[in-house]
Write an enzyme that holds these catalytic residues in place. Structure first.
Site, PDB file in Angstrom:
ATOM      1  CB  SER A  34      -0.919   0.010   1.223  1.00  0.00           C
ATOM      2  OG  SER A  34      -0.154  -0.148   2.402  1.00  0.00           O
ATOM      3  CG  ASP A 331      -3.833   5.456   6.754  1.00  0.00           C
ATOM      4  OD1 ASP A 331      -2.639   5.231   7.063  1.00  0.00           O
ATOM      5  OD2 ASP A 331      -4.391   4.932   5.757  1.00  0.00           O
ATOM      6  CG  HIS A 334      -0.755   3.887   4.464  1.00  0.00           C
ATOM      7  ND1 HIS A 334      -2.016   3.482   4.794  1.00  0.00           N
ATOM      8  CD2 HIS A 334      -0.143   2.814   3.913  1.00  0.00           C
ATOM      9  CE1 HIS A 334      -2.179   2.214   4.439  1.00  0.00           C
ATOM     10  NE2 HIS A 334      -1.051   1.778   3.906  1.00  0.00           N
TER      11      HIS A 334
END
Ligand SMILES: *[C@@H]1O[C@H](CO)[C@@H](O)[C@H](O)[C@H]1NC(C)=O
Ligand SMILES: *[C@@H]1O[C@H](CO)[C@@H](O)[C@H](O)[C@H]1NC(C)=O
Ligand SMILES: CC(=O)N[C@H]1CO[C@H](CO)[C@@H](O)[C@@H]1O
Length: 370
Positions: A34, A331, A334
């Site tokens: 991600s 978040d 990340h």
């Protein structure tokens, strides 16, 4: 007036040089999780697939969610910009439905195979992402289609000059650490579990690089695993909200093994060149002096909810901070767009071999692969 014209000429030649790709590699191919995904997961079926497809993802750029796990661009985008591309190459699953579109993108910008939640091991978050082995499989399929159009020799030549970015391992570590915690293993058992775990990670990572090499890749930019124990999602497991030294140590041990692996592969695969970026070292330095990088908050997610803002994903219902450039974490997992650009800069321009070894990403772009 003449000076002005000359100056304009120099400026326009520089711009031409950058956009005409005089020094730019033909393309960039991205593999990982991600931290690099630019939307592949939006095209995967299933309720439990992690997706950054709701507000406030993308709130700062372009203003709506793009599938990036960021308030704007991510590390892959900024590295791509520094090479001379507009942004990260597009997500494979956006291109794949049309062979023509896929081949054309693959040969002009490249392709991103990265997938949120993915691991080096197929078993990591299985069924909810594109694991590394499958990302390589997708690249193999892309290469076959490129070769059908341009011929295998021409494609090999293009690929040997292209930039292969790989960043993965954080999800494997997190799944392993959670499982160990739940199993209540003794210290000795943990030590042997960890050794076996590193063994399978390194063996799979080795297979990945070797397979990409067999398909024509020569230039590898590899990002190691960061301070896994200081992610909000790890700190929230601690009653006092402290970093997990166990998880940080687990990451450091993996990074040591990865460094040896790359040195070994470069010694055995002729023409392979690499730059290994130290995400963990950069986080340690950034967190030791946050203000030097313009951060006022290096522990709370800008977007999140519950204790430490880390009990839930960033969502339209979550609290959103106002001064997003001053937060390290976007978040609970990340980095913010601001943290991502600083990562890319550190890895690309690193002048003192502080965060890259044996060369930086910029040198990797310019090196002539044998
Ligand atoms: C963990 O294992 C130890 C001994 O190995 C035991 O004393 C302890 O009660 C266990 N804790 C849990 C939560 O199961
Ligand atoms: C790529 O795909 C071809 C055709 O399916 C297969 O024979 C080959 O082993 C694959 N190569 C790698 C490195 O995965
Ligand atoms: C790239 C690669 O070789 N991946 C392998 C990792 O290991 C699993 C088994 O543990 C294989 O199924 C994958 O193909």
């Amino acid at each position: 007036m003449e000076g002005f014209v000359l100056c304009l000429l120099v400026v326009s030649m520089e711009i031409l040089g950058a956009t005409a790709g005089v020094l730019q590699p033909p393309a960039m191919y991205v593999f990982g999780d991600s931290t690099l995904d630019v939307g592949n997961n939006n095209y995967l079926p299933g309720m439990n697939v992690p997706r950054a497809n709701t507000p406030y993802y993308g709130v700062d750029f372009p203003g709506l969610p793009t599938g990036r796990f960021s308030n704007g661009l991510n590390t892959a985008d900024f590295i791509a910009k520094m090479i001379g591309f507009v942004s990260s190459p597009p997500a494979y699953l956006v291109l794949a439905p049309s062979s023509g579109v896929l081949v054309s993108a693959a040969r002009t910008t490249g392709v991103s195979y990265a997938s949120g939640g993915a691991g080096i091991l197929d078993s990591t978050n299985a069924g909810n992402n594109i694991p590394l082995s499958k990302q390589v499989h997708h690249f193999n399929a892309t290469r076959s289609k490129m070769a059908a159009v341009a011929g295998s020799g021409a494609v090999s030549a293009e690929l040997s000059k292209s930039f292969f970015l790989v960043g993965i391992g954080g999800n494997d570590l997190s799944v392993f650490a959670n499982a160990e915690q739940a199993r209540n293993r003794s210290a000795a058992q943990q030590q042997s579990d960890t050794a076996a775990f590193y063994g399978s990670l390194i063996s799979n990572y080795s297979a990945t690089i070797t397979n990409l090499y067999a398909l024509g890749a020569r230039k590898f930019a590899v990002i190691n695993v960061g301070l896994a124990g200081c992610l909000p999602v790890a700190r929230v497991l601690d009653a006092a909200g402290a970093c997990s030294e166990d998880r940080n140590g687990l990451a450091a041990g993996f990074n040591d093994a990865l460094r040896s692996l790359l040195a070994d592969l470069a010694a055995t695969l002729p023409g392979l060149v690499y730059s290994l970026a130290d995400s963990l070292g950069l986080m340690v330095a950034t967190f030791a002096d946050p203000q030097a990088s313009g951060f006022t908050d290096i522990s709370d997610p800008c977007c999140g909810s519950g204790r430490l803002g880390a009990e839930a994903e960033c969502s339209p219902d979550a609290a959103l901070c106002a001064n997003r450039d001053q937060y390290y974490f976007w978040d609970r997992v990340h980095p913010t767009q601001r943290a991502a650009i600083l990562r890319a800069q550190a890895f690309f321009y690193d002048g003192e071999a502080k965060y890259t070894t044996p060369i930086n990403f910029k040198q990797l772009v310019h090196v002539t692969a044998a």
